[in-house]
Design an enzyme around this catalytic site. Structure first.
Site, PDB file in Angstrom:
ATOM      1  N   SER A 124       0.857  -1.190   0.000  1.00 52.06           N
ATOM      2  CA  SER A 124       0.000   0.000   0.000  1.00 52.06           C
ATOM      3  C   SER A 124       0.886   1.229   0.000  1.00 52.06           C
ATOM      4  O   SER A 124       2.075   1.162   0.366  1.00 52.06           O
ATOM      5  CB  SER A 124      -0.884  -0.009   1.257  1.00 52.06           C
ATOM      6  OG  SER A 124      -1.587   1.211   1.409  1.00 52.06           O
ATOM      7  N   LYS A 182       1.374  -3.059   6.451  1.00 55.27           N
ATOM      8  CA  LYS A 182       1.883  -2.936   5.092  1.00 55.27           C
ATOM      9  C   LYS A 182       3.372  -2.597   5.070  1.00 55.27           C
ATOM     10  O   LYS A 182       4.087  -3.000   4.136  1.00 55.27           O
ATOM     11  CB  LYS A 182       1.059  -1.917   4.308  1.00 55.27           C
ATOM     12  CG  LYS A 182      -0.381  -2.383   4.061  1.00 55.27           C
ATOM     13  CD  LYS A 182      -0.436  -3.744   3.381  1.00 55.27           C
ATOM     14  CE  LYS A 182      -1.852  -4.183   3.064  1.00 55.27           C
ATOM     15  NZ  LYS A 182      -1.901  -5.496   2.374  1.00 55.27           N
ATOM     16  N   TYR A 206      -2.947  -0.479  10.004  1.00 51.45           N
ATOM     17  CA  TYR A 206      -2.813  -0.823   8.585  1.00 51.45           C
ATOM     18  C   TYR A 206      -1.420  -0.449   8.082  1.00 51.45           C
ATOM     19  O   TYR A 206      -0.781  -1.226   7.362  1.00 51.45           O
ATOM     20  CB  TYR A 206      -3.891  -0.100   7.780  1.00 51.45           C
ATOM     21  CG  TYR A 206      -4.040  -0.606   6.361  1.00 51.45           C
ATOM     22  CD1 TYR A 206      -4.700  -1.801   6.099  1.00 51.45           C
ATOM     23  CD2 TYR A 206      -3.528   0.119   5.294  1.00 51.45           C
ATOM     24  CE1 TYR A 206      -4.847  -2.269   4.793  1.00 51.45           C
ATOM     25  CE2 TYR A 206      -3.669  -0.337   3.987  1.00 51.45           C
ATOM     26  CZ  TYR A 206      -4.326  -1.529   3.749  1.00 51.45           C
ATOM     27  OH  TYR A 206      -4.456  -1.987   2.461  1.00 51.45           O
TER      28      TYR A 206
END
Length: 224
Positions: free
Chosen positions: A134, A151, A147
């Site tokens: 990401s 990532k 998150y």
């Protein structure tokens, strides 16, 4: 090509299935929802193959991989796409349960799939492994700390994996960009529609994915 995709029933994973199948490649996918798997299997019958499982469950992943490997051999392209996001919040406000679920899916799930499929690929000294990263695996924003953490981990995990593979193989972390998926709408419903739909994204992504080779090993790539 034989292509394995996790998280194939929704979002980016689901969007990749149609263009890959249209180009004559065989897709082996998984997802957690049995009804969605049934729908996908009806739309893309054999030789394509889809199974309901949770990538957090290594035994289930192992059984799935063993069945595919025994039937058709090692995949040419393995795409670790399955991921979740926590509800946007300051890190200290994210519950232990929600944080752990994200880590278990986004990091441990990727490791489970690699553990199940990659030994067979290594034995053949061929194949490409793509782990979906990401922009938040290369930068940060507030209220998405879990998150980002997952990532960033995928970036490091994939680059280290790339150094472990034999010559001729390839592992890359791939930033798909910001796409109007259900996951994005869950987090930012007001702005998600400003971004490309998964189907439009997939047309560009497929070209990149099918062009990957040993020359790309270890590179952090993006779908532009």
């Amino acid at each position: 090509m034989k292509i394995v995709i996790t998280g194939a029933t929704r979002g980016l994973g689901r969007a990749l299935v149609a263009p890959l199948a249209k180009k004559g490649h065989t897709v082996y996918g998984c997802g957690r929802n049995e009804a969605n798997i049934a729908s996908l299997s009806a739309a893309f019958p054999a030789p394509h193959d889809f199974e309901a499982l949770d990538v957090r469950d290594f035994r289930a992943v192992q059984r799935w991989a063993s069945r595919i490997l025994l039937s058709v051999g090692s995949p040419d392209l393995l795409i670790n796409n399955a991921a979740v996001m926590t509800t946007p919040a300051n890190l200290w406000e994210v519950s232990e349960e929600e944080f752990s679920r994200l880590i278990d899916v986004n990091i441990k799930g990727v490791a489970n799939v690699i553990r199940a499929f990659v030994p067979a690929m290594v034995s053949q000294k061929r194949g490409v492994i793509v782990n979906l990263s990401s922009g938040w695996g290369r930068s940060t924003s507030p209220q998405v700390a879990p998150y980002c953490a997952s990532k960033y981990a995928i970036e490091g995990l994939t680059k280290a994996l790339a150094q472990e593979l034999p010559p001729g193989m390839c592992a890359v972390p791939l930033n798909p960009g910001t796409i109007d998926t259900d996951m994005l709408r869950q987090a930012w419903a007001d702005t998600a529609s400003n971004y490309p739909k998964p189907e439009a994204w997939a047309e560009k992504a497929v070209q990149l994915l099918l062009g990957l080779s040993a020359k790309d090993n270890g590179k952090s790539l993006s779908v532009l």
